[in-house]
Design an enzyme around this catalytic site. Structure first.
Site, PDB file in Angstrom:
ATOM      1  N   HIS A  95     -92.599 -38.494  29.264  1.00 55.02           N
ATOM      2  CA  HIS A  95     -93.291 -37.263  29.666  1.00 55.02           C
ATOM      3  C   HIS A  95     -94.494 -37.566  30.549  1.00 55.02           C
ATOM      4  CE1 HIS A  95     -95.023 -33.207  29.301  1.00 55.02           C
ATOM      5  NE2 HIS A  95     -96.190 -33.831  29.149  1.00 55.02           N
ATOM      6  N   GLU A  96     -95.302 -38.541  30.164  1.00 60.31           N
ATOM      7  CA  GLU A  96     -96.481 -38.894  30.962  1.00 60.31           C
ATOM      8  C   GLU A  96     -96.069 -39.448  32.328  1.00 60.31           C
ATOM      9  OE1 GLU A  96     -99.173 -37.735  30.104  1.00 60.31           O
ATOM     10  OE2 GLU A  96     -98.619 -37.266  28.039  1.00 60.31           O
ATOM     11  N   HIS A  99     -95.569 -36.735  34.791  1.00 56.02           N
ATOM     12  CA  HIS A  99     -96.785 -36.316  35.505  1.00 56.02           C
ATOM     13  C   HIS A  99     -97.069 -37.239  36.687  1.00 56.02           C
ATOM     14  CE1 HIS A  99     -97.822 -33.091  32.860  1.00 56.02           C
ATOM     15  NE2 HIS A  99     -97.992 -33.876  31.803  1.00 56.02           N
ATOM     16  N   HIS A 103     -97.313 -36.217  40.638  1.00 62.12           N
ATOM     17  CA  HIS A 103     -98.403 -36.637  41.518  1.00 62.12           C
ATOM     18  C   HIS A 103     -97.854 -37.299  42.775  1.00 62.12           C
ATOM     19  CE1 HIS A 103    -102.413 -39.041  41.997  1.00 62.12           C
ATOM     20  NE2 HIS A 103    -102.324 -38.043  42.839  1.00 62.12           N
TER      21      HIS A 103
END
Length: 235
Positions: A95-96, A99, A103
Site C-alpha cells: 500500500h505504501e 503512494h 508520486h
C-alpha cells in the site's frame, strides 16, 4: 447537545473500526507468506517492478506508523511490518509503495493533498479557538453574525475537504498494491484475500473520519443558517 452527539457517535464508530482493524492485523500477522518475503523485501520488489529506484525503504519505530514521505522519498515501515513475513505486512508495505507510485506518476489528487498539508498545519492552530470563540460571540449576541465563527468554519471546511481528497488517494494506493500482488503472484489466493481485507478495513478508518468531519461541518453551518433565519423572522 447535537454537537456532542455527532462527536460521540463518530468517536464510537472510529473505536469499533480501529478495533476490528487492529484485530485483523493481529490475526493476519500470524499468516506467514509462502514466499517468506518480509515487508521490506515486498516493498523493494514492488518499487523495482515499477522502475522506481530512488525511493528507500526504511524502518521506523511505533505501531501502524507506516507511511510514504514524498519529500525525502522514503517508504517508512513500522518495525513489525518491515521485518515480518505475513499477509498483514505485505498489505501495508505494498500500500505504501502505491503512494510512491502515485508520486512517480504525478497523481493529481496526491499533489493537491501535498499542497494542502502546510496550509492545514498552519490553520489547525486556530480552528478550535476560532470556532469556540465564534460560537461564544454568536450566542451571547443573540445570533448576530460572527466573523470569527465564519472564519473558523471556513478553516474547518479545509479539514473536511482534505479528508475527502484523501479518500480516493488511499483507495487508489490500495488498488495499485492489490493489482501488483495479483499480477506478480507474490501471494497465493488466501494471502491475497487477507491482504485485501486488511486494506479495506484500513480504508474504512479514513471513511469514518471524513464522514465525521462532514457531519460537524454541517452542524456548524446549520447554526449560522438558523441564526440568519431568526433574524429574518425578527424583521
Amino acid at each position: 447537545m447535537t454537537y456532542y452527539i455527532i462527536v460521540g457517535t463518530t468517536f464510537f464508530i472510529s473505536v469499533i473500526v480501529n478495533t476490528i482493524l487492529r484485530n485483523k492485523f493481529i490475526a493476519y500477522s500470524k499468516l506467514y507468506l509462502h514466499s517468506r518475503m518480509s515487508g521490506k523485501e515486498i516493498a523493494e520488489k514492488m518499487l523495482t517492478d515499477h522502475g522506481i529506484y530512488d525511493v528507500n525503504v526504511i524502518s521506523v519505530e511505533g505501531e501502524l506508523t507506516d507511511h510514504y514521505n514524498p519529500i525525502n522519498k522514503t517508504i517508512n515501515l513500522s518495525e513489525k511490518v518491515y521485518n515480518d513475513r505475513t499477509a498483514a505486512s505485505v498489505a501495508v508495505a505494498a500500500h505504501e509503495c502505491g503512494h510512491a507510485l502515485q508520486h512517480r506518476l504525478g497523481y493529481n489528487l496526491l499533489k493537491l493533498r501535498n499542497h494542502l498539508i502546510p496550509i492545514l498545519n498552519f490553520s489547525s492552530k486556530f480552528i478550535n479557538i476560532a470556532i469556540m470563540s465564534g460560537l461564544t460571540i454568536f450566542y451571547s449576541s443573540g445570533g448576530k453574525d460572527s466573523l470569527i465563527l465564519k472564519l473558523g468554519i471556513g478553516l474547518f471546511f479545509l479539514v473536511v475537504f482534505f479528508s475527502f481528497v484523501t479518500l480516493p488517494i488511499e483507495f487508489d494506493a490500495s488498488n495499485r498494491a492489490l493489482t501488483w500482488l495479483r499480477n506478480k503472484n507474490v501471494v497465493n489466493y488466501q494471502e491475497y484475500n487477507k491482504a485485501k481485507e486488511s486494506l479495506n478495513w484500513a480504508a474504512m478508518t479514513y471513511v469514518v473520519s471524513a464522514l465525521g468531519s462532514l457531519a460537524q461541518l454541517i452542524y456548524f453551518l446549520s447554526i449560522l443558517t438558523d441564526g440568519n433565519n431568526k433574524k429574518e423572522e425578527h424583521f
